[in-house]
Motif scaffolding. Structure first.
Motif, PDB file in Angstrom:
ATOM      1  N   GLU A  16      49.093  46.856  41.604  1.00 39.50           N
ATOM      2  CA  GLU A  16      48.433  47.150  42.878  1.00 39.50           C
ATOM      3  C   GLU A  16      46.997  47.647  42.738  1.00 39.50           C
ATOM      4  O   GLU A  16      46.178  47.410  43.631  1.00 39.50           O
ATOM      5  N   SER A  17      46.657  48.329  41.658  1.00 39.94           N
ATOM      6  CA  SER A  17      45.308  48.895  41.507  1.00 39.94           C
ATOM      7  C   SER A  17      44.255  47.858  41.111  1.00 39.94           C
ATOM      8  O   SER A  17      43.064  48.147  41.128  1.00 39.94           O
ATOM      9  N   SER A  18      44.682  46.656  40.791  1.00 42.10           N
ATOM     10  CA  SER A  18      43.737  45.600  40.411  1.00 42.10           C
ATOM     11  C   SER A  18      43.024  45.050  41.638  1.00 42.10           C
ATOM     12  O   SER A  18      43.651  44.800  42.666  1.00 42.10           O
ATOM     13  N   LEU A  75      47.613  47.721  32.625  1.00 41.56           N
ATOM     14  CA  LEU A  75      48.552  48.090  33.678  1.00 41.56           C
ATOM     15  C   LEU A  75      50.000  47.867  33.271  1.00 41.56           C
ATOM     16  O   LEU A  75      50.858  48.707  33.523  1.00 41.56           O
ATOM     17  N   GLU A  93      43.838  45.779  34.504  1.00 42.89           N
ATOM     18  CA  GLU A  93      43.418  46.014  35.879  1.00 42.89           C
ATOM     19  C   GLU A  93      42.346  45.031  36.349  1.00 42.89           C
ATOM     20  O   GLU A  93      42.309  44.650  37.514  1.00 42.89           O
TER      21      GLU A  93
END
Length: 154
Positions: A16-18, A75, A93
């Motif tokens: 999700e943080s990518s 990640l 990421e």
């Protein structure tokens, strides 16, 4: 906690943080489909924080073989063996995926592969050192990839 990658219902779980999470999830699903179809292997990843040995293994090979150091945060990672080949994957990421193919038996194939998610720029550490070929994927859009052969023993 491990995650079984579903290539039918693609999910960004763990990614999700990518900034290119959807494309990276498609790339990860593309790899899962390949291993299921070719080897009947279920592709399972775990958070990079829980897979430190895998991340370090890949980083060591990159550093020893090509003096490469990836700036992006890892990640997810996975490591498994099928048909006498050890596969190690790290998903970053930035949208980068690095895999190490290492045939256990001497004289077999040994290489590092790079895949760039659709929509990401080529990382600075790879930009002037590798040329990337394009391939289309229903799951991942356009994947750009490159590789180098491993010369050392790991």
């Amino acid at each position: 906690m491990s995650y079984v990658v579903d290539f039918v219902d693609v999910s960004t779980t763990g990614l999700e943080s990518s900034p290119v999470a959807d494309a990276l999830a498609g790339l990860r699903a593309n790899e899962a489909r390949y291993f299921k179809n070719k080897y009947d292997h279920v592709f399972t990843t775990e958070p990079a924080a829980e897979a430190g040995e895998v991340v370090e293994h890949v980083a060591r090979i990159l550093a020893d073989e090509r003096d490469l150091h990836i700036a992006s945060t890892p990640l997810e990672a996975t490591d498994f063996e099928v048909d006498g080949v050890r596969w190690s994957y790290v998903f970053y990421e930035s949208g980068l995926s690095i895999n190490v193919l290492y045939t256990i038996e001497d004289g077999g194939k040994r290489a590092v592969g790079f895949k760039l998610s659709d929509g990401m720029d080529v990382p600075d550490e790879l930009a002037d050192r590798f040329k990337f070929a394009r391939q289309k994927s229903k799951l991942a859009g356009t994947i750009r990839g490159s590789f180098f052969v491993i010369k050392g023993e790991y």
